[in-house]
Design an enzyme around this catalytic site. Structure first.
Site, PDB file in Angstrom:
ATOM      1  CD  GLU A  84       4.595   2.458 -29.019  1.00  0.00           C
ATOM      2  OE1 GLU A  84       3.467   2.942 -29.227  1.00  0.00           O
ATOM      3  OE2 GLU A  84       5.109   2.445 -27.899  1.00  0.00           O
ATOM      4  CD  GLN A 144      20.796  -9.948 -20.331  1.00  0.00           C
ATOM      5  OE1 GLN A 144      20.888  -9.287 -19.311  1.00  0.00           O
ATOM      6  NE2 GLN A 144      21.449 -11.058 -20.528  1.00  0.00           N
ATOM      7  CG  HIS A 158       8.850   0.241 -32.931  1.00  0.00           C
ATOM      8  ND1 HIS A 158       8.964   0.155 -31.566  1.00  0.00           N
ATOM      9  CD2 HIS A 158       7.724  -0.441 -33.242  1.00  0.00           C
ATOM     10  CE1 HIS A 158       7.958  -0.550 -31.079  1.00  0.00           C
ATOM     11  NE2 HIS A 158       7.191  -0.913 -32.075  1.00  0.00           N
ATOM     12  CE1 TYR A 184       4.742  -1.776 -35.631  1.00  0.00           C
ATOM     13  CE2 TYR A 184       3.787  -1.105 -33.537  1.00  0.00           C
ATOM     14  CZ  TYR A 184       4.701  -1.859 -34.255  1.00  0.00           C
ATOM     15  OH  TYR A 184       5.572  -2.697 -33.587  1.00  0.00           O
ATOM     16  CB  CYS A 233      10.907 -12.990 -17.577  1.00  0.00           C
ATOM     17  SG  CYS A 233      11.387 -11.807 -16.321  1.00  0.00           S
ATOM     18  NE  ARG A 237       0.544   1.612 -26.464  1.00  0.00           N
ATOM     19  CZ  ARG A 237       1.426   0.639 -26.420  1.00  0.00           C
ATOM     20  NH1 ARG A 237       1.083  -0.586 -26.805  1.00  0.00           N
ATOM     21  NH2 ARG A 237       2.627   0.859 -25.975  1.00  0.00           N
TER      22      ARG A 237
HETATM   23  P1  NAP Z   1      33.258 -10.839 -22.124  1.00  0.00           P
HETATM   24  O1  NAP Z   1      31.982 -10.357 -22.696  1.00  0.00           O
HETATM   25  O2  NAP Z   1      33.702 -12.198 -22.425  1.00  0.00           O
HETATM   26  O3  NAP Z   1      34.379  -9.798 -22.564  1.00  0.00           O
HETATM   27  C1  NAP Z   1      35.703  -9.925 -22.179  1.00  0.00           C
HETATM   28  C2  NAP Z   1      36.519  -8.857 -22.859  1.00  0.00           C
HETATM   29  O4  NAP Z   1      37.859  -9.012 -22.463  1.00  0.00           O
HETATM   30  C3  NAP Z   1      36.486  -8.950 -24.349  1.00  0.00           C
HETATM   31  O5  NAP Z   1      36.301  -7.638 -24.838  1.00  0.00           O
HETATM   32  C4  NAP Z   1      37.847  -9.506 -24.746  1.00  0.00           C
HETATM   33  O6  NAP Z   1      38.148  -8.801 -25.918  1.00  0.00           O
HETATM   34  C5  NAP Z   1      38.729  -9.147 -23.575  1.00  0.00           C
HETATM   35  N1  NAP Z   1      39.692 -10.190 -23.222  1.00  0.00           N
HETATM   36  C6  NAP Z   1      39.459 -11.512 -23.059  1.00  0.00           C
HETATM   37  N2  NAP Z   1      40.596 -12.145 -22.712  1.00  0.00           N
HETATM   38  C7  NAP Z   1      41.551 -11.186 -22.622  1.00  0.00           C
HETATM   39  C8  NAP Z   1      42.923 -11.219 -22.298  1.00  0.00           C
HETATM   40  N3  NAP Z   1      43.530 -12.350 -21.996  1.00  0.00           N
HETATM   41  N4  NAP Z   1      43.605 -10.075 -22.333  1.00  0.00           N
HETATM   42  C9  NAP Z   1      43.003  -8.914 -22.634  1.00  0.00           C
HETATM   43  N5  NAP Z   1      41.696  -8.818 -22.957  1.00  0.00           N
HETATM   44  C10 NAP Z   1      40.983  -9.954 -22.952  1.00  0.00           C
HETATM   45  O7  NAP Z   1      33.236 -10.737 -20.564  1.00  0.00           O
HETATM   46  P2  NAP Z   1      32.726  -9.590 -19.614  1.00  0.00           P
HETATM   47  O8  NAP Z   1      32.804  -8.228 -20.194  1.00  0.00           O
HETATM   48  O9  NAP Z   1      33.443  -9.857 -18.347  1.00  0.00           O
HETATM   49  O10 NAP Z   1      31.225  -9.920 -19.437  1.00  0.00           O
HETATM   50  C11 NAP Z   1      30.855 -11.166 -18.910  1.00  0.00           C
HETATM   51  C12 NAP Z   1      29.421 -11.453 -19.281  1.00  0.00           C
HETATM   52  O11 NAP Z   1      28.571 -10.617 -18.531  1.00  0.00           O
HETATM   53  C13 NAP Z   1      29.112 -11.220 -20.722  1.00  0.00           C
HETATM   54  O12 NAP Z   1      29.231 -12.410 -21.465  1.00  0.00           O
HETATM   55  C14 NAP Z   1      27.729 -10.751 -20.690  1.00  0.00           C
HETATM   56  O13 NAP Z   1      26.819 -11.802 -21.000  1.00  0.00           O
HETATM   57  C15 NAP Z   1      27.443 -10.335 -19.269  1.00  0.00           C
HETATM   58  N6  NAP Z   1      27.177  -8.911 -19.230  1.00  0.00           N
HETATM   59  C16 NAP Z   1      26.310  -8.397 -20.121  1.00  0.00           C
HETATM   60  C17 NAP Z   1      26.050  -7.068 -20.118  1.00  0.00           C
HETATM   61  C18 NAP Z   1      25.095  -6.478 -21.108  1.00  0.00           C
HETATM   62  O14 NAP Z   1      25.209  -5.370 -21.462  1.00  0.00           O
HETATM   63  N7  NAP Z   1      24.112  -7.197 -21.569  1.00  0.00           N
HETATM   64  C19 NAP Z   1      26.667  -6.241 -19.205  1.00  0.00           C
HETATM   65  C20 NAP Z   1      27.558  -6.792 -18.298  1.00  0.00           C
HETATM   66  C21 NAP Z   1      27.809  -8.128 -18.330  1.00  0.00           C
HETATM   67  P3  NAP Z   1      39.377  -9.110 -26.856  1.00  0.00           P
HETATM   68  O15 NAP Z   1      39.613 -10.597 -26.735  1.00  0.00           O
HETATM   69  O16 NAP Z   1      38.952  -8.654 -28.197  1.00  0.00           O
HETATM   70  O17 NAP Z   1      40.473  -8.279 -26.300  1.00  0.00           O
HETATM   71 FE1  SF4 Z   2      14.194  -8.213 -18.111  1.00  0.00          FE
HETATM   72 FE2  SF4 Z   2      12.180  -9.903 -17.556  1.00  0.00          FE
HETATM   73 FE3  SF4 Z   2      11.759  -7.334 -17.418  1.00  0.00          FE
HETATM   74 FE4  SF4 Z   2      12.138  -8.493 -19.806  1.00  0.00          FE
HETATM   75  S1  SF4 Z   2      10.439  -8.827 -18.409  1.00  0.00           S
HETATM   76  S2  SF4 Z   2      12.990  -6.574 -19.101  1.00  0.00           S
HETATM   77  S3  SF4 Z   2      13.639 -10.043 -19.269  1.00  0.00           S
HETATM   78  S4  SF4 Z   2      13.183  -8.479 -16.136  1.00  0.00           S
END
Ligand code: NAP
Ligand code: SF4
Length: 675
Positions: free
Chosen positions: A166, A341, A254, A168, A355, A216
């Site tokens: 990795e 996450q 890494h 190290y 987890c 490892r």
């Molecule tokens: P979000 O993260 O809150 O993003 C919403 C997007 O819409 C933002 O880019 C915002 O950007 C835009 N927006 C908000 N209000 C708006 C409006 N009135 N008009 C036009 N654009 C608007 O919500 P999401 O994408 O629905 O995701 C929801 C949650 O799912 C996230 O918080 C996340 O935790 C989770 N999620 C995570 C992942 C990941 O990769 N880890 C993947 C999928 C979902 P602007 O305001 O800049 O335009």
């Molecule tokens: Fe996701 Fe849990 Fe697996 Fe980590 S251990 S990758 S949090 S499911």
């Protein structure tokens, strides 16, 4: 007759016999930063030992202060620290399992004052340049590994793992990438391998022949200036000759710009590199990374690619993994979905790991509660992640649970997420919940939308509202135009018209949609081939680092992501996975435009203002991913009727809607019933 004969076969290592071929791989958890670290770590590992894993490797302990990853990182270099380890080794042994301490010198990755390395070449992921080690430093460092190994033996560990991969310190010595020395410790292959071999030999000499030593080895470095397959094989043979009992597989430095463990890495993607190691040595070899089901483990062992399987995150997700395999309860395994996450992303943001699918991981002491004083009749409305976690946990605690779901299947938003390449892993989560619902006798009512009056008639002691979210419809003139589709319509089968697509909103879901629209078909075989080509991985490892020129494949569509906020997109994506998603989209030429004001939508396309200038984006389809709003009308009706209810998941807070938060909330709430 078991379906997993190879996985359940004991392994005689001479100094000890393992009951099966499953090893819990090393993982830094940061549990030592929480209250009662020794008790907490002991419970964490004991839970996995009780769950049937034969051998556990701890997170990395530095053999010297300058080898720590960060200033308060774990260190084991003095007999005064032995007492902190004894509760851990005793707790694991009480369940009949074995435990090895990992010795990790971070080298130039150490974010501490006085970091050292074979040269003073800095790593791209650490602003501190290391100090070039003198001959005396090198000899002192070899001795430090041996001292830590001897201390580990005294503390009751059954063995140690020497972390040689990795990127190290040991890995740095082996690779021309950062070893530019011209003395006995650099230059020729023999000289570059000397440090690794001396460490291995000294540890064996100090600990005796009846102590397990795992080494490892980086099976593929994935960086320029890394090792070739022949050099890796020479290293593996040399540490075998110097006394290693087992070779464990490391994958990638890494600093590599190739994802190695996130969900965009196909399952068992690196077993080809384990096979190369296995061909080089006679001692047992462990295969590692993205092996999350017993079927994958069994297939790797049956093919002879390796002798043992390392699982770290999968045992966070389900500590009882091995017992469930042995008992023929495969469908009850809560499988790790490789999201990172709640484990790596929390660790990288200086919090303790848990987890997403098992929020009890790392918090075993906190969830150590007596059974409820009273058994309650509980209604959970909504079988998305929060509702499922609440219903299953409450039933596990003995409550009588009825789970209502408006749709014809459980899962809620998980059914959408699973359409995105890589997120098919959610199928495992859904299968787990289906199995647990049946095993626990939960009364599941699909296609069912109870109203407040019905819930009152059924007279539940507790009502949980987990009714989720609906997509936000932004107030843009022309939003009802036929060019517009919501991300839900898209993920449930709506066809994309034309080649030019705009995505309104660049949150987690906007990025998921960009991935969904730009990725090639993701059937298992093509996903694997595509992954290797997209990231330039040479499975023959004939050149340095096992890298080829990556394929320049771009998306078959013109995709443009948009957000109103100025600046870089995707800042809130996962720390350990977001970079690879951004890089993959860039490779596929997905365009991005920030700081836009939406003016309107018509036959000409999407009208926006950018930097005060009006523009018409001539697109054929506009996918709306503008966030969510909570669905909680039922909660309002119950409150109006004077009934108390609990609001969880997206129904409680749609902003930052997240399966991690919903599952944690549902699990914790279930522990509060009947106490
Ligand atoms: P979000 O993260 O809150 O993003 C919403 C997007 O819409 C933002 O880019 C915002 O950007 C835009 N927006 C908000 N209000 C708006 C409006 N009135 N008009 C036009 N654009 C608007 O919500 P999401 O994408 O629905 O995701 C929801 C949650 O799912 C996230 O918080 C996340 O935790 C989770 N999620 C995570 C992942 C990941 O990769 N880890 C993947 C999928 C979902 P602007 O305001 O800049 O335009
Ligand atoms: Fe996701 Fe849990 Fe697996 Fe980590 S251990 S990758 S949090 S499911």
């Amino acid at each position: 007759m078991t379906a997993f004969p190879h996985l359940l076969q004991p392994l005689d290592l001479g100094c000890l016999t393992l009951p099966n071929r499953l090893l819990m791989g090393s993982m830094h958890t940061r549990l030592e930063t929480l209250a009662q670290p020794a008790r907490r770590l002991a419970r964490f590992y004991a839970e996995r030992a009780k769950g049937g894993v034969g051998l556990i490797v701890t997170g990395g302990f530095a053999p010297s202060a300058e080898g720590r990853l960060e200033p308060d990182g774990p260190l084991f270099n003095h007999s005064s620290q032995i007492a902190e380890h004894r509760p851990v080794t005793q707790a694991v042994h009480a369940h009949g399992a074995r435990i090895a301490l990992q010795i990790l010198h971070a080298g130039r990755y150490a974010k501490v004052a006085g970091a050292i390395g074979p040269s003073n070449i800095a790593s791209p992921i650490n602003p501190n340049a290391p100090r070039r080690m003198t001959e005396a430093d090198i000899l002192g460092c070899i001795e430090a590994y041996a001292v830590t190994a001897a201390l580990a033996r005294e503390a009751g560990y059954d063995g140690v793992e020497i972390m040689g991969s990795e990127g190290y310190l040991i890995n740095e010595f082996t690779a021309p990438r950062c070893n530019d020395r011209s003395d006995a410790w650099g230059g020729t292959l023999e000289n570059r391998l000397r440090f690794a071999i001396e460490v291995m030999a000294r540890v064996r000499q100090r600990t005796g022949s009846d102590f397990l030593v795992i080494f490892r080895v980086s099976s593929i470095d994935l960086v320029e200036g890394g090792l070739t397959r022949e050099e890796i094989a020479a290293l593996a043979r040399a540490v075998e000759a110097a006394g290693a009992n087992i070779i464990n597989q490391g994958v990638g430095w890494h600093e590599a710009r190739v994802p190695t463990i996130g969900l965009r890495v196909p399952r068992a993607a690196w077993s080809f590199a384990a096979r190369h190691l296995k061909a080089a040595v006679k001692i047992p070899v462990v295969a590692s990374n993205r092996i999350n089901t017993p079927e994958l483990a069994e297939a790797i062992l049956a093919r002879g690619d390796a002798d043992l399987i390392s699982m770290a995150r999968p045992l966070l997700a389900d500590p009882e993994f091995a017992n469930k395999v042995r008992q023929g309860r495969r469908d009850s395994i809560n499988v790790c979905i490789a999201c990172n996450q709640a484990c790596l992303d929390l660790i990288f943001s200086e919090r303790a790991a848990t987890c997403l699918v098992n929020p009890k991981a790392g918090r075993e002491l906190d969830f150590d509660r007596p059974p409820p004083a009273a058994i309650c009749r509980i209604a959970v409305i909504g079988a998305g992640p929060g509702g499922l976690a609440c219903a299953v946990t409450a039933a596990e605690r003995g409550h009588d649970v009825t789970l209502f779901e408006a749709e014809a299947e459980i899962g809620g938003q998980l059914n959408l997420a699973r359409q995105v390449p890589g997120k098919e892993e959610f199928d495992e989560t859904l299968r787990y919940y289906r199995t647990r619902i049946a095993e626990l006798g939960i009364d599941l009512r699909l296609n069912s939308r109870p109203d407040a009056a019905l819930l009152a008639r059924l007279d539940f002691a507790e009502i949980v509202i987990a009714t989720g979210v609906r997509p936000r419809l932004p107030d843009i003139p022309g939003i009802a135009h036929s060019k517009c589709v919501s991300y839900i319509e898209l993920l449930t089968g709506a066809k994309v018209a034309g080649q030019r697509v705009a995505i309104v909103g660049a949150g987690g879901i906007g990025f998921d949609i960009a991935e969904y629209l730009s990725a090639p078909p993701h059937e298992a075989a093509s996903a694997h081939r595509h992954f290797l080509a997209e990231w330039g991985i040479d499975t023959s490892i004939s050149g340095r680092g096992g890298l080829n020129a990556p394929s320049g494949a771009s998306s078959s569509r013109d995709i443009l992501m948009l957000q109103r906020t100025p600046g870089r997109m995707g800042r809130k994506l996962g720390l350990s996975t977001g970079w690879a998603l951004r890089l993959a989209l860039a490779k596929r030429q997905v365009a991005q435009l920030s700081g836009v004001e939406y003016v309107g939508i018509d036959d000409a396309g999407l009208h926006v203002n950018v930097d005060g200038k009006a523009r018409v984006l001539a697109v054929d389809t506009i996918v709306i991913c503008a966030g969510q709003e909570p669905v909680r009308e039922l909660y309002g009706d119950l409150s109006a009727a004077g009934r108390r209810a609990h609001l969880i998941g997206g129904a409680e807070r749609a902003a930052e809607l997240d399966a991690m938060r919903a599952i944690e909330q549902g699990t914790k709430l279930a522990f509060a019933f009947g106490v």
